[in-house]
Design a protein around this motif. Structure first.
Motif, PDB file in Angstrom:
ATOM      1  N   ARG A 211      31.765 -11.139 -15.038  1.00 32.37           N
ATOM      2  CA  ARG A 211      31.027 -11.162 -16.184  1.00 32.37           C
ATOM      3  C   ARG A 211      29.463 -11.800 -16.050  1.00 32.37           C
ATOM      4  NH1 ARG A 211      33.281 -11.293 -21.653  1.00 32.37           N
ATOM      5  NH2 ARG A 211      31.228 -11.618 -22.334  1.00 32.37           N
TER       6      ARG A 211
ATOM      7  N   GLN B  19      23.125  -7.772 -24.051  1.00 30.85           N
ATOM      8  CA  GLN B  19      24.569  -7.658 -23.997  1.00 30.85           C
ATOM      9  C   GLN B  19      24.928  -7.927 -22.726  1.00 30.85           C
ATOM     10  OE1 GLN B  19      26.776  -4.307 -25.265  1.00 30.85           O
ATOM     11  NE2 GLN B  19      25.064  -3.347 -26.361  1.00 30.85           N
ATOM     12  N   PRO B  20      26.385  -8.786 -22.681  1.00 34.45           N
ATOM     13  CA  PRO B  20      26.941  -9.306 -21.192  1.00 34.45           C
ATOM     14  C   PRO B  20      27.356  -7.975 -20.549  1.00 34.45           C
ATOM     15  CG  PRO B  20      28.462  -9.460 -22.968  1.00 34.45           C
ATOM     16  CD  PRO B  20      27.257  -8.904 -23.595  1.00 34.45           C
TER      17      PRO B  20
ATOM     18  N   LEU C 220      30.312   3.444 -24.691  1.00 35.43           N
ATOM     19  CA  LEU C 220      29.622   4.182 -23.584  1.00 35.43           C
ATOM     20  C   LEU C 220      30.233   5.529 -23.495  1.00 35.43           C
ATOM     21  CD1 LEU C 220      28.823   1.365 -21.280  1.00 35.43           C
ATOM     22  CD2 LEU C 220      26.836   2.631 -22.355  1.00 35.43           C
TER      23      LEU C 220
ATOM     24  N   ILE D  79      33.732  -6.427 -23.784  1.00 33.72           N
ATOM     25  CA  ILE D  79      33.380  -5.402 -22.671  1.00 33.72           C
ATOM     26  C   ILE D  79      34.127  -4.090 -23.250  1.00 33.72           C
ATOM     27  CG2 ILE D  79      33.184  -4.955 -20.322  1.00 33.72           C
ATOM     28  CD1 ILE D  79      31.343  -7.151 -20.759  1.00 33.72           C
TER      29      ILE D  79
ATOM     30  N   ILE E 269      25.536   3.483 -12.981  1.00 31.81           N
ATOM     31  CA  ILE E 269      25.904   2.409 -13.461  1.00 31.81           C
ATOM     32  C   ILE E 269      25.048   1.123 -13.419  1.00 31.81           C
ATOM     33  CG2 ILE E 269      27.842   0.809 -13.686  1.00 31.81           C
ATOM     34  CD1 ILE E 269      28.954   3.550 -14.284  1.00 31.81           C
TER      35      ILE E 269
ATOM     36  N   ILE F  89      31.857   4.924 -17.033  1.00 30.71           N
ATOM     37  CA  ILE F  89      31.739   3.391 -16.986  1.00 30.71           C
ATOM     38  C   ILE F  89      32.814   3.201 -15.705  1.00 30.71           C
ATOM     39  CG2 ILE F  89      31.927   3.124 -19.528  1.00 30.71           C
ATOM     40  CD1 ILE F  89      35.185   2.551 -19.103  1.00 30.71           C
ATOM     41  N   LEU F  90      32.140   1.911 -15.243  1.00 33.00           N
ATOM     42  CA  LEU F  90      32.818   1.325 -14.163  1.00 33.00           C
ATOM     43  C   LEU F  90      33.668   0.321 -14.597  1.00 33.00           C
ATOM     44  CD1 LEU F  90      32.457   1.430 -11.021  1.00 33.00           C
ATOM     45  CD2 LEU F  90      30.934  -0.347 -11.024  1.00 33.00           C
TER      46      LEU F  90
ATOM     47  N   GLN G  52      32.481  -2.365 -25.676  1.00 30.11           N
ATOM     48  CA  GLN G  52      31.072  -1.743 -24.891  1.00 30.11           C
ATOM     49  C   GLN G  52      31.426  -0.541 -24.284  1.00 30.11           C
ATOM     50  OE1 GLN G  52      29.395  -3.419 -20.999  1.00 30.11           O
ATOM     51  NE2 GLN G  52      28.095  -4.422 -22.418  1.00 30.11           N
ATOM     52  N   HIS G  53      32.429  -0.683 -23.294  1.00 26.01           N
ATOM     53  CA  HIS G  53      32.942   0.711 -22.212  1.00 26.01           C
ATOM     54  C   HIS G  53      33.344   1.860 -23.594  1.00 26.01           C
ATOM     55  CE1 HIS G  53      33.244  -1.428 -18.500  1.00 26.01           C
ATOM     56  NE2 HIS G  53      32.113  -1.800 -19.016  1.00 26.01           N
TER      57      HIS G  53
ATOM     58  N   GLN H  91      22.712   1.721 -16.487  1.00 24.33           N
ATOM     59  CA  GLN H  91      23.421   1.245 -17.491  1.00 24.33           C
ATOM     60  C   GLN H  91      23.603   0.016 -17.870  1.00 24.33           C
ATOM     61  OE1 GLN H  91      27.962   1.599 -17.932  1.00 24.33           O
ATOM     62  NE2 GLN H  91      27.478   3.639 -18.506  1.00 24.33           N
ATOM     63  N   HIS H  92      23.895  -0.869 -16.758  1.00 24.68           N
ATOM     64  CA  HIS H  92      23.949  -2.278 -16.885  1.00 24.68           C
ATOM     65  C   HIS H  92      22.538  -2.852 -17.183  1.00 24.68           C
ATOM     66  CE1 HIS H  92      28.399  -2.576 -14.999  1.00 24.68           C
ATOM     67  NE2 HIS H  92      28.398  -1.737 -15.896  1.00 24.68           N
TER      68      HIS H  92
ATOM     69  N   LEU I  20      22.014  -2.397 -20.805  1.00 22.98           N
ATOM     70  CA  LEU I  20      22.777  -3.517 -21.670  1.00 22.98           C
ATOM     71  C   LEU I  20      22.050  -4.621 -21.694  1.00 22.98           C
ATOM     72  CD1 LEU I  20      26.419  -1.881 -20.642  1.00 22.98           C
ATOM     73  CD2 LEU I  20      25.171  -1.903 -22.660  1.00 22.98           C
TER      74      LEU I  20
ATOM     75  N   LEU J 171      30.161  -6.547 -17.333  1.00 18.91           N
ATOM     76  CA  LEU J 171      31.297  -6.868 -16.631  1.00 18.91           C
ATOM     77  C   LEU J 171      30.753  -6.285 -15.182  1.00 18.91           C
ATOM     78  CD1 LEU J 171      33.641  -8.357 -16.439  1.00 18.91           C
ATOM     79  CD2 LEU J 171      35.148  -6.442 -16.713  1.00 18.91           C
TER      80      LEU J 171
END
Lengths: 317, 317
Positions: free
Chosen positions: A103, A84-85, B79, B72, A72, B86-87, B75-76, A75-76, A79, A87
């Motif tokens: 966020r 991209q923002p 994904l 988000i 994750i 995803i988290l 986005q999720h 992945q973040h 992003l 969470l």
């Protein structure tokens, strides 16, 4: 510095190293120069899979990839790199628990501090500049004792137990990431001042040829007597590196000359010039270190260069 | 059903509608047929931006896009569609607070229940089958009172206040999503039994031509007397639709004939056949509804068809 296009990919710095290796102190100064409104800070500790009590019960340390959502995190970072923002999860170090996510909006620069942020190829590919911090091990123990007792509610005994419990994981998972860094930063006391833990520490930088390092010729010593020294060497892994040593005894005039040189190499960022090298010593007192300041500036140089290169690339698209 | 390749994109079902419209009851039965190990359930309520107390203080309802991390969620879903875990954030409905996030691993099917899951084009593009539930409004009020008092710690007065406070947002943000659904499901009491809230409810389906609906010819009534009726009509928005009515008074033999037909159209999934139409009535008692069962089976038919088409596409890549 040129304005950064809203859709430009952020420049991403990694600061990786063991617990209490000085990651936040190093990156805090860099964020301050770049401007906190232009920097998103990401703590990879937030990607811990378990709370402190679960880690103890399961017998996994925070240093174990299996104890973290490594996929994750990757992945973040991808992003954020796409603008991209995210969470992002939140790990509460004071209480050792997982909390509600927050966020994180992308910014022109992202600084990722963590234990395991170079663990996978996918993670490593996200970074523009990769720093690994590995202070002298006795020094790190003193830093960890000071921080974990003051800020994280541990006793000295608990910190020592934690260091023991983590040692095997540090060797297995943290230290192997050193080889992927562009710059390895090592703070250590001079042999004649073994108890030094603050402004008087020396710092050694291994500068790997994976980044175009600045030409430091104009300020280098021939004899290595005035606190700033560059030499060609072999790293412990046998690879060729430049070794840049900055002494904790460097005088203020000399440190300023090096700072002037580095700033002169990134004139587009000269308006960002600000005092560097601030840290909180193990007694909790605010202080200034010339070696820390120069270390921060050297890394910032690379971030600014990367941003300028990205801006030029964008212009030619 | 053929084995689903590990890297196949999941089939994603949306079940969107106002609070207490019956989303979980409808989708729970669908997940039970497909098998809970093959279905990832995603509650879009988990993407609330604020806890209950903050929503009150700021004056934003849970139905307001600004009160949710819509980007988000999008986005999720993207994904998950790519087969990535995803988290996901967690909203605790009992205490009205944001909690620590949880991993959601992708599965062959994903069911997304939510208030606003069709709010953006990006969201809508993620779905294979889009259902919108809009029960009779008096019925929804009774359902909401029963659920929020029993499970979410509200009093009847608080639920009524909440319904009033949310009405404008429902009109502004929830109801406009109806137009994007492939199937609109409307439970309502028959005119002669206005207090019916359970097994005796009729259900109407608007079947939009955006999906290839099954040929129901073999079981249709000519006269509409035995509880199962299909007619061409114009929707309230003027668009042509098929209207499929199933009566709450449909007899068990007839309901079974329709079930048999639908199962015969997806022979690859016949091993999944299981009792459908289970729900908890407003007195909290477990019960069975034939219209609910047929509604669930009709939607499942589309999910199985989509999975088979994806499997075939993959074979020809």
């Amino acid at each position: 510095m040129p304005p950064i296009a809203a859709d430009a990919a952020p420049i991403i710095l990694g600061v990786v190293g063991d617990s209490a290796a000085g990651k936040s102190t190093l990156s805090g100064g860099i964020a301050a120069i770049l401007g906190h409104d232009r920097v998103a800070m990401l703590q990879a500790d937030d990607y811990h899979r378990y709370c402190r009590a679960e880690r103890r019960r399961i017998g996994v340390t925070a240093l174990d990839p299996d104890g973290n959502h490594i996929d994750i995190l990757e992945q973040h970072l991808c992003l954020l790199r796409q603008g991209q923002p995210i969470l992002k999860p939140v790990y509460d170090h004071v209480h050792g628990v997982l909390a509600a996510p927050e966020r994180l909006e992308p910014k022109p620069f992202v600084i990722v501090e963590g234990l395991l942020a170079y663990h996978t190829r996918g993670l490593r590919d996200c970074f523009d500049v990769k720093v690994f911090v590995e202070p002298d091990e006795d020094l790190r123990t003193r830093w960890k004792l000071a921080r974990d007792c003051a800020e994280r509610g541990y006793t000295a005994d608990l910190v020592r137990q934690s260091l023991d419990r983590r040692e095997a994981d540090s060797i297995a998972h943290i230290q192997p990431q050193r080889t992927f860094a562009d710059i390895v930063v090592r703070f250590a006391p001079a042999a004649e001042h073994p108890d030094e833990a603050g402004a008087g520490l020396n710092v050694r930088h291994l500068l790997r040829p994976t980044l175009p390092h600045p030409d430091l010729g104009p300020v280098l010593d021939a004899g290595g007597k005035n606190g700033f020294h560059l030499a060609l060497a072999r790293d412990s892994d046998g690879k060729p590196v430049d070794v840049l040593d900055i002494s904790g005894r460097i005088d203020g005039r000399r440190a300023k000359a090096v700072e002037d040189l580095l700033w002169s190499l990134i004139p587009e960022a000269s308006h960002l010039r600000a005092p560097l090298g601030r840290f909180t010593d193990i007694q909790g007192k605010a202080s200034i270190s010339h070696p820390l300041a120069l270390s921060q500036l050297l890394i910032t140089y690379h971030l600014v260069k990367a941003a300028l290169a990205a801006f030029r690339d964008q212009g030619t698209r």
